[in-house]
Each structure stands twice: as C-alpha cells, then as structure tokens.
Motif scaffolding. Structure first.
Motif, PDB file in Angstrom:
ATOM      1  N   LEU A 287      52.956  63.765  86.355  1.00 19.15           N
ATOM      2  CA  LEU A 287      52.368  63.936  85.031  1.00 19.15           C
ATOM      3  C   LEU A 287      52.839  62.847  84.069  1.00 19.15           C
ATOM      4  CD1 LEU A 287      52.469  67.816  84.579  1.00 19.15           C
ATOM      5  CD2 LEU A 287      50.428  66.369  84.667  1.00 19.15           C
ATOM      6  N   THR A 288      54.092  62.475  84.187  1.00 25.61           N
ATOM      7  CA  THR A 288      54.622  61.394  83.343  1.00 25.61           C
ATOM      8  C   THR A 288      53.912  60.082  83.646  1.00 25.61           C
ATOM      9  OG1 THR A 288      56.781  62.483  83.207  1.00 25.61           O
ATOM     10  CG2 THR A 288      56.694  60.135  82.680  1.00 25.61           C
ATOM     11  N   ARG A 289      53.743  59.805  84.942  1.00 18.48           N
ATOM     12  CA  ARG A 289      53.052  58.573  85.343  1.00 18.48           C
ATOM     13  C   ARG A 289      51.589  58.609  84.929  1.00 18.48           C
ATOM     14  NH1 ARG A 289      53.736  57.631  91.523  1.00 18.48           N
ATOM     15  NH2 ARG A 289      52.312  55.947  90.963  1.00 18.48           N
ATOM     16  N   LEU A 290      50.947  59.772  85.118  1.00 19.47           N
ATOM     17  CA  LEU A 290      49.542  59.900  84.754  1.00 19.47           C
ATOM     18  C   LEU A 290      49.345  59.677  83.265  1.00 19.47           C
ATOM     19  CD1 LEU A 290      46.628  60.677  85.544  1.00 19.47           C
ATOM     20  CD2 LEU A 290      47.261  63.061  85.102  1.00 19.47           C
ATOM     21  N   ARG A 291      50.204  60.279  82.475  1.00 17.31           N
ATOM     22  CA  ARG A 291      50.116  60.122  81.021  1.00 17.31           C
ATOM     23  C   ARG A 291      50.233  58.656  80.633  1.00 17.31           C
ATOM     24  NH1 ARG A 291      53.363  63.879  76.758  1.00 17.31           N
ATOM     25  NH2 ARG A 291      52.791  62.820  74.822  1.00 17.31           N
ATOM     26  N   SER A 292      51.230  57.993  81.202  1.00 19.85           N
ATOM     27  CA  SER A 292      51.450  56.586  80.872  1.00 19.85           C
ATOM     28  C   SER A 292      50.283  55.715  81.315  1.00 19.85           C
ATOM     29  CB  SER A 292      52.748  56.104  81.531  1.00 19.85           C
ATOM     30  OG  SER A 292      52.951  54.728  81.293  1.00 19.85           O
ATOM     31  N   ASP A 293      49.784  55.966  82.552  1.00 18.05           N
ATOM     32  CA  ASP A 293      48.691  55.148  83.083  1.00 18.05           C
ATOM     33  C   ASP A 293      47.391  55.353  82.306  1.00 18.05           C
ATOM     34  OD1 ASP A 293      50.460  54.270  84.958  1.00 18.05           O
ATOM     35  OD2 ASP A 293      49.651  55.467  86.621  1.00 18.05           O
ATOM     36  N   VAL A 294      47.052  56.614  82.015  1.00 18.44           N
ATOM     37  CA  VAL A 294      45.801  56.902  81.310  1.00 18.44           C
ATOM     38  C   VAL A 294      45.828  56.336  79.900  1.00 18.44           C
ATOM     39  CG1 VAL A 294      44.381  58.749  80.322  1.00 18.44           C
ATOM     40  CG2 VAL A 294      45.199  58.927  82.677  1.00 18.44           C
ATOM     41  N   ILE A 295      46.921  56.573  79.185  1.00 16.75           N
ATOM     42  CA  ILE A 295      47.011  56.071  77.811  1.00 16.75           C
ATOM     43  C   ILE A 295      47.022  54.547  77.798  1.00 16.75           C
ATOM     44  CG2 ILE A 295      48.489  55.950  75.770  1.00 16.75           C
ATOM     45  CD1 ILE A 295      49.329  58.832  76.329  1.00 16.75           C
ATOM     46  N   GLY A 296      47.787  53.968  78.728  1.00 19.42           N
ATOM     47  CA  GLY A 296      47.869  52.502  78.765  1.00 19.42           C
ATOM     48  C   GLY A 296      46.533  51.860  79.078  1.00 19.42           C
ATOM     49  N   ALA A 297      45.812  52.386  80.088  1.00 16.72           N
ATOM     50  CA  ALA A 297      44.519  51.811  80.462  1.00 16.72           C
ATOM     51  C   ALA A 297      43.479  52.016  79.372  1.00 16.72           C
ATOM     52  CB  ALA A 297      44.035  52.445  81.778  1.00 16.72           C
ATOM     53  N   SER A 298      43.498  53.196  78.757  1.00 22.24           N
ATOM     54  CA  SER A 298      42.510  53.495  77.717  1.00 22.24           C
ATOM     55  C   SER A 298      42.719  52.607  76.490  1.00 22.24           C
ATOM     56  CB  SER A 298      42.598  54.969  77.321  1.00 22.24           C
ATOM     57  OG  SER A 298      42.343  55.809  78.427  1.00 22.24           O
ATOM     58  N   VAL A 299      43.949  52.469  76.075  1.00 22.86           N
ATOM     59  CA  VAL A 299      44.252  51.656  74.890  1.00 22.86           C
ATOM     60  C   VAL A 299      43.926  50.184  75.154  1.00 22.86           C
ATOM     61  CG1 VAL A 299      46.119  50.823  73.407  1.00 22.86           C
ATOM     62  CG2 VAL A 299      45.958  53.260  73.974  1.00 22.86           C
ATOM     63  N   ALA A 300      44.242  49.708  76.360  1.00 22.36           N
ATOM     64  CA  ALA A 300      43.974  48.304  76.689  1.00 22.36           C
ATOM     65  C   ALA A 300      42.480  47.996  76.680  1.00 22.36           C
ATOM     66  CB  ALA A 300      44.574  47.973  78.052  1.00 22.36           C
ATOM     67  N   ALA A 301      41.656  48.976  77.044  1.00 22.78           N
ATOM     68  CA  ALA A 301      40.202  48.748  77.112  1.00 22.78           C
ATOM     69  C   ALA A 301      39.513  48.948  75.768  1.00 22.78           C
ATOM     70  CB  ALA A 301      39.594  49.695  78.152  1.00 22.78           C
ATOM     71  N   ALA A 302      40.221  49.494  74.799  1.00 27.05           N
ATOM     72  CA  ALA A 302      39.607  49.784  73.493  1.00 27.05           C
ATOM     73  C   ALA A 302      39.609  48.548  72.598  1.00 27.05           C
ATOM     74  CB  ALA A 302      40.355  50.918  72.810  1.00 27.05           C
ATOM     75  N   LEU A 303      38.760  48.584  71.604  1.00 22.15           N
ATOM     76  CA  LEU A 303      38.741  47.518  70.615  1.00 22.15           C
ATOM     77  C   LEU A 303      40.063  47.515  69.837  1.00 22.15           C
ATOM     78  CD1 LEU A 303      35.113  48.050  69.258  1.00 22.15           C
ATOM     79  CD2 LEU A 303      35.907  46.200  70.751  1.00 22.15           C
ATOM     80  N   PRO A 304      40.539  46.363  69.441  1.00 22.91           N
ATOM     81  CA  PRO A 304      41.846  46.268  68.775  1.00 22.91           C
ATOM     82  C   PRO A 304      42.007  47.209  67.601  1.00 22.91           C
ATOM     83  CG  PRO A 304      41.052  44.089  69.346  1.00 22.91           C
ATOM     84  CD  PRO A 304      39.923  45.027  69.651  1.00 22.91           C
ATOM     85  N   TRP A 305      40.972  47.327  66.772  1.00 23.38           N
ATOM     86  CA  TRP A 305      41.086  48.182  65.595  1.00 23.38           C
ATOM     87  C   TRP A 305      41.139  49.668  65.940  1.00 23.38           C
ATOM     88  CZ3 TRP A 305      37.192  51.680  64.948  1.00 23.38           C
ATOM     89  CH2 TRP A 305      35.982  51.446  65.620  1.00 23.38           C
ATOM     90  N   ARG A 306      40.777  49.996  67.180  1.00 26.01           N
ATOM     91  CA  ARG A 306      40.716  51.405  67.603  1.00 26.01           C
ATOM     92  C   ARG A 306      41.974  51.850  68.358  1.00 26.01           C
ATOM     93  NH1 ARG A 306      40.143  56.205  68.054  1.00 26.01           N
ATOM     94  NH2 ARG A 306      38.604  57.341  69.288  1.00 26.01           N
ATOM     95  N   ARG A 307      42.787  50.908  68.768  1.00 26.87           N
ATOM     96  CA  ARG A 307      43.867  51.218  69.715  1.00 26.87           C
ATOM     97  C   ARG A 307      44.922  52.158  69.154  1.00 26.87           C
ATOM     98  NH1 ARG A 307      44.529  45.056  72.141  1.00 26.87           N
ATOM     99  NH2 ARG A 307      42.541  45.102  73.319  1.00 26.87           N
ATOM    100  N   ARG A 308      45.369  51.954  67.968  1.00 26.47           N
ATOM    101  CA  ARG A 308      46.433  52.796  67.419  1.00 26.47           C
ATOM    102  C   ARG A 308      45.974  54.248  67.300  1.00 26.47           C
ATOM    103  NH1 ARG A 308      49.659  51.885  61.663  1.00 26.47           N
ATOM    104  NH2 ARG A 308      50.910  53.807  61.799  1.00 26.47           N
TER     105      ARG A 308
END
Length: 385
Positions: A287-308
């Motif tokens: 679950l820790t790895r999943l949380r980190s991977d999902v959040i990291g991949a999602s934020v990286a694919a988002a537009l810069p102004w949307r990431r935070r």
C-alpha cells in the motif's frame, strides 16, 4: 543505534506447556544478554508464556530456571485417583507450587505493577453467557499497569490452566481458563501497540508422542475377573469399545477427544496469528508503494499548474480509503519457532513419568541456541528500529 534507554521493543511468548516454557526460558536468557534487553517495554504472554513472561518482567530469570528445573508433574497438575489416565481430570496444583516457591498471586502482582516492563497476559472467558452476544470475543486481557495486583496474579494462573486437564478458575467473578483457546500467540496485540518499534517473539511448535493406552489393557484384565457382575460386565464392554477405537486411530474416550481438540485449536490460532501478521506486513509495504507510485505518476503527468492541488487531493483520498492496515506501519520482527524434538517431556502430566533435568536443560539450551542464530540473522533489522 537507537537510544538504549528508550523502551520500544515488545516480546511475545506463546503457550506451550512444560516444553514451551523451557524453550522460552532459553529464548529469554539469550535476549537478556543482548543489547535489545534494556529496550524491552512490554511482554505479551499466554499460558506458558504468561508464566515465563512474569519472571522475565521481574528480571528473575534465574529464579525461573531454578523453579523449572525442580518442577515435576505433580507440582503442576496432580491426577485424581479415579482419573489416572491421559485426558483425565487433574487437581491444579501449580498455584500452590508457585506461591510456595516464587510468591503469592498478590505478591507477584504487586511486584509486576512496579516493574519497568509491562506484562500483558491472556485467558479465555468461559463464564455462562445465556444471552447471545456477537460482539463478545471471549478474550480476557490483563495488564500489569491497569489490573489490581491480586487479580493480575490470579490471571496469570488462569492463563496457564490447561483446559484438557483442569477445570477453569475464577478471576474476580469471571470464569477463566487457558488463554490458548483465543490467543495462543498474542502477536497482534504487540503489533497494534503504537509505541512498539520492534518485536521479538517465540512461538512454540507442538509435537506429541502417541498417547499411551496400555492402561486399557490393564483395566480390561482386572475387569475380566468380575465379568459375571452386571456393572463390571457393562464397563468391560466399554473398555473393549475404547480399545477398538484406539486400534482405528480414534480417541479412546471423551477426555482424549477434548485434549485433541485443544491441541488443534491452540496450534491453529497460533498459525493464523502469524499468518495475519505476515499478510499485514505485505499489505503495509504494498500500500505504501502503491500510494507513492500512483501519486508520483499522476502528478508527473499533470499540467504544472495542477500538480500541487492534485497531490493534495490524492493524498487525501488515500488517507480516507478504508483499506485494512492503511494506517499501520512496518514493525521489524524476529520470530523464533521451535518444537521440543527428542528432549520432549511428557505433556500428559502422568504422575509416574518424571521430568528429567537433563531434558529440561537441553530444551533451555535449544531455545537459547535458536535465539542466538535468529539474532545474528536479524541484527540489522532490530538495530534500525
């Protein structure tokens, strides 16, 4: 290396009868020599583990060794004359023996209340509950920090009252017996303690010699002399049926059936407790790895102004998710498992079968040696905790 003055390690001790408590003594003696010993803040014990844990919490392992080396079957469970066979009813003599050689229940409870290590023991509630209650789990939990001294002392004895041999005992109006029925290996309680950073545990793996049923042949031989008497003839028929059951591998009598069921229940819930711990550890890690991977991949694919904003939303969503164990953390664990091997002592407490000191010492040494090996293999994990 963590601050050695901080007590952040829990010890877990399973049930196991005379063989288990001797192995646990070796386990505890090796821990006492290790740097982990001053960090121990809690001991969770059931049955044999409750007794071993008591003397460990009081730092009286030398007294425990002297007590166990001198202990004989009749000092713990004395067979009643009419029940001189395995599975028969016994008098629970262990409380008087402990009071005479170690201390009264109130004395022990008082000493535990002042000890640096908290002791938590478990018993099974077999009080009469005529009204069904699906919330009742029948587990009795007694802590040396919150239980009155006299009650705590009696709870330790109740936890060690082997149900296949003796009747339950009363602990402040609650009818209690061996904790092995509900919590033979109280690992879960240690893991759920938020102050515990690491766990060192001993789990007894039972092995049993075939039950000696030669008494049936002797009983049959004696009854044959009186077979003309109707009551004796009826009893003789029952003995023959018992012999037939033994020949088929079945329990000879109801008492032996209870002992077999007790062994199954104790062994099974100990295995399930450890399996749950393993599955929880896997879940926490994944679950820790999943949380980190999902959040990291999602934020990286988002537009810069949307990431935070997206990161905050995903963090909040994971935090509110109803996954089991989602708030748990990894707890480094050392588990020593052992069966008694060839030095096994007879656990049926027949008064004509003494417990030799050489076998007792061999079991203590076995527990010590296995713990030494486990510490060597898991040293880094415990030191990082």
């Amino acid at each position: 290396m963590p601050d050695s003055s901080k007590r952040d390690v829990a010890v877990v001790l399973s049930g196991g009868g005379i063989n288990g408590v001797l192995l646990e003594l070796g386990f505890l003696e090796r821990l006492r020599e290790d740097s982990v010993w001053p960090r121990i803040g809690w001991i969770y014990g059931t049955s044999a583990g409750a007794l071993a844990g008591t003397l460990a919490a009081l730092d009286r392992l030398d007294d425990l060794e002297e007590f166990l080396l001198g202990l004989q079957p009749e000092d713990a469970f004395r067979p009643r004359p009419v029940w001189q066979f395995p599975g028969g009813l016994h008098d629970y003599t262990l409380p008087a023996t402990i009071a005479d050689r170690i201390g009264s229940p109130h004395e022990i409870g008082t000493a535990l209340a002042a000890a640096a290590i908290e002791l938590v023991v478990f018993a099974t509630d077999v009080s009469d509950h005529p009204d069904a209650d699906e919330t009742r789990d029948f587990e009795l939990r007694y802590s040396s920090r919150s239980t009155p001294p006299g009650t705590m002392g009696r709870a330790i004895l109740a936890s060690a009252a082997i149900s296949g041999l003796v009747l339950p005992v009363s602990v402040d109006g609650v009818i209690a017996t061996d904790g092995g029925w509900v919590r033979n290996f109280p690992f879960e309680h240690a893991y759920r303690n938020p102050e515990v950073a690491a766990i060192a545990a001993f789990r007894y793996v039972p092995s049993y010699a075939p039950t000696d049923m030669t008494f049936l042949a002797r009983t049959r031989e004696r009854l044959e002399r009186f077979r003309a008497v109707p009551p004796a003839r009826a009893l003789l028929a029952e003995v023959r049926l018992a012999q037939d059951r033994v020949a088929r591998g079945e329990p000879a009598h109801y008492g032996e059936l209870i002992v077999r069921l007790m062994r199954v229940a104790f062994a099974r819930n100990a295995v399930l407790e450890e399996r749950l711990a393993e599955e929880r550890e896997i879940s926490v890690t994944e679950l820790t790895r999943l949380r980190s991977d999902v959040i990291g991949a999602s934020v990286a694919a988002a537009l810069p102004w949307r990431r935070r904003r997206l990161r905050e939303e995903l963090e909040k969503r994971f935090t509110s998710a109803r996954f089991p164990f989602r708030h748990d953390r990894h707890v480094p664990t050392l588990i020593v498992r052992s069966s008694p091997g060839e030095d096994r002592l007879d656990p049926t407490f027949r008064s004509d079968r003494p417990w030799p000191k050489k076998h007792k010492r061999a079991l203590i040494e076995r527990g010590y040696g296995l713990t030494d090996e486990a510490l060597a293999a898991n040293r880094s994990a415990l030191e990082r905790a």
